[in-house]
Enzyme design. Structure first.
Site, mmCIF file in Angstrom:
data_model
loop_
_atom_site.group_PDB
_atom_site.id
_atom_site.type_symbol
_atom_site.label_atom_id
_atom_site.label_comp_id
_atom_site.label_asym_id
_atom_site.label_seq_id
_atom_site.Cartn_x
_atom_site.Cartn_y
_atom_site.Cartn_z
ATOM 1 N N GLU A 34 44.392 40.652 43.789
ATOM 2 C CA GLU A 34 43.547 40.214 44.896
ATOM 3 C C GLU A 34 43.855 38.769 45.231
ATOM 4 O OE1 GLU A 34 39.274 39.145 43.970
ATOM 5 O OE2 GLU A 34 39.653 40.495 42.281
ATOM 6 N N LYS A 93 31.486 38.294 39.015
ATOM 7 C CA LYS A 93 31.511 37.033 39.758
ATOM 8 C C LYS A 93 31.054 35.894 38.846
ATOM 9 C CE LYS A 93 30.713 36.537 44.137
ATOM 10 N NZ LYS A 93 32.068 36.351 44.698
#
Length: 375
Positions: free
Chosen positions: A258, A222
């Site tokens: 994704e 992230k």
């Protein structure tokens, strides 16, 4: 760990699709509460019924710093506010930073629960290592989250009205000019009450010639630098009426990876498939939990390469993530071809959503050992 064929009762056996589900949203299955609950002294003065997935300033944030060679010391709670930072800081000049996203939930009997927070701590450590940053220990991370939530307890929405989004940040805050790691790092945590991430139907469009991540890059962590590069693509998609963008792999341009803020799953019969995390896909904690729940419920789950053409044969598609939780996808458009999927009460995604949120909100017993109750 529970098995789908165990004679022992499944930890999700008491979960049933709720009559409150609608084709418009997977979210509103949680029980109603008194509409005047927000005026009670236990809660902040918020119109909980109008809560959106936007920033609502709360009371306190947690902050601590360390130099490049040291470890993080115990942090402090301070009133939520702006930070001073050098214009030559590592985060501003070279995007040296990682973030996390997690939630706190209020149960019907007034408890506040966190969901698998140790996994967020471990994922931050993995991201910090990739970006040559010191990171808080798992215990320090958990302590920061607990302190921040407790200090802002009145901002945790009533049951059924939303959740508290928790944003831990680790950034290179020290001055630097030459390319390299910052000489000081800051770890902070702030929170905000939030409502549903998606409003209404989720309709995705497959991006072509624009990619979220590359092999050897930072798509599997992230990293703060992951997001701004896809803003334009998302904005253009929303201007055309889509909810979000589904990205393909950069090597072949034929495999789905994704969406901008969520992992993706497809359903065909009793088989649930999701792209394998191989460095370009974020290993989502909701993703991991849904895989485990699905297997307990008797579904066959495959983590594998999924060709974009398989979207045309899928019966259901749903996305998972801290923000979106579990949300069914109404349609996906690829090369001007639009395919629609099964939605509504009887979907696999709703059964999985009910099981997941049942644990997160304390409506069903947590036999998985996933929740942490705040003192």
């Amino acid at each position: 760990m529970f098995k789908a064929n165990d004679s022992e009762e499944s930890p999700f056996s008491q979960v049933r699709p709720s009559s409150k589900y609608s084709a418009a949203s997977v979210q509103p299955c949680e029980p109603d509460v008194d509409d005047n609950s927000h005026v009670n002294g236990e809660y902040a003065n918020v119109n909980w019924d109008e809560l959106r997935f936007d920033l609502t300033p709360t009371d306190y944030m947690y902050i601590t710093k360390c130099s490049k060679e040291d470890n993080f010391s115990p942090g402090t709670l301070t009133p939520l506010g702006n930070m001073e930072m050098s214009p030559s800081s590592g985060i501003l000049n070279y995007s040296q930073g990682v973030l996390e996203g997690m939630k706190a939930y209020r149960t019907e009997d007034g408890r506040i629960l966190l969901f698998r927070p140790e996994l967020n701590a471990l994922r931050m450590k993995m991201g910090a290592q990739r970006l040559c940053m010191p990171s808080p220990t798992v215990d320090q991370f958990l302590d920061a989250v607990k302190q921040t939530v407790n200090a802002n307890k009145r901002w945790v929405p009533p049951p059924g009205k939303g959740s508290m989004y928790i944003r831990p940040l680790l950034i290179g805050s020290g001055s630097m000019l030459n390319l390299g790691t910052a000489n000081e790092h800051t770890f902070l945590t702030y929170v905000s009450p939030v409502g549903n991430f998606h409003k209404g139907m989720v309709n995705l469009v497959v991006a072509e010639n624009v990619y979220r991540a590359t092999p050897g890059g930072t798509g599997g962590i992230k990293a703060i630098c992951n997001y701004a590069a896809i803003y334009r693509t998302i904005s253009e998609a929303k201007a055309k009426g889509f909810s979000d963008v589904l990205f393909l792999d950069v090597v072949t341009g034929k495999r789905i990876e994704e969406a901008s803020t969520s992992n993706i799953f497809i359903v065909k019969g009793n088989i649930i498939s999701t792209p394998a995390t191989q460095g370009t896909i974020l290993p989502g904690i909701t993703r991991k939990s849904i895989i485990e729940i699905a297997r307990v419920l008797g579904y066959q789950v495959e983590e594998r390469d999924i060709l974009v053409e398989e979207l045309f044969d899928a019966e259901e598609v749903f996305c998972t993530g801290t923000a979106v939780v579990v949300n069914f996808v109404n349609s996906i458009t690829y090369q001007s071809r639009r395919v629609e999927y099964k939605t509504g009460v009887e979907t696999v995604s709703q059964k999985l959503y009910a099981a997941l949120t049942g644990i997160q909100t304390g409506r069903i017993e947590d036999k998985m050992g996933w929740t942490v109750q705040l003192d």
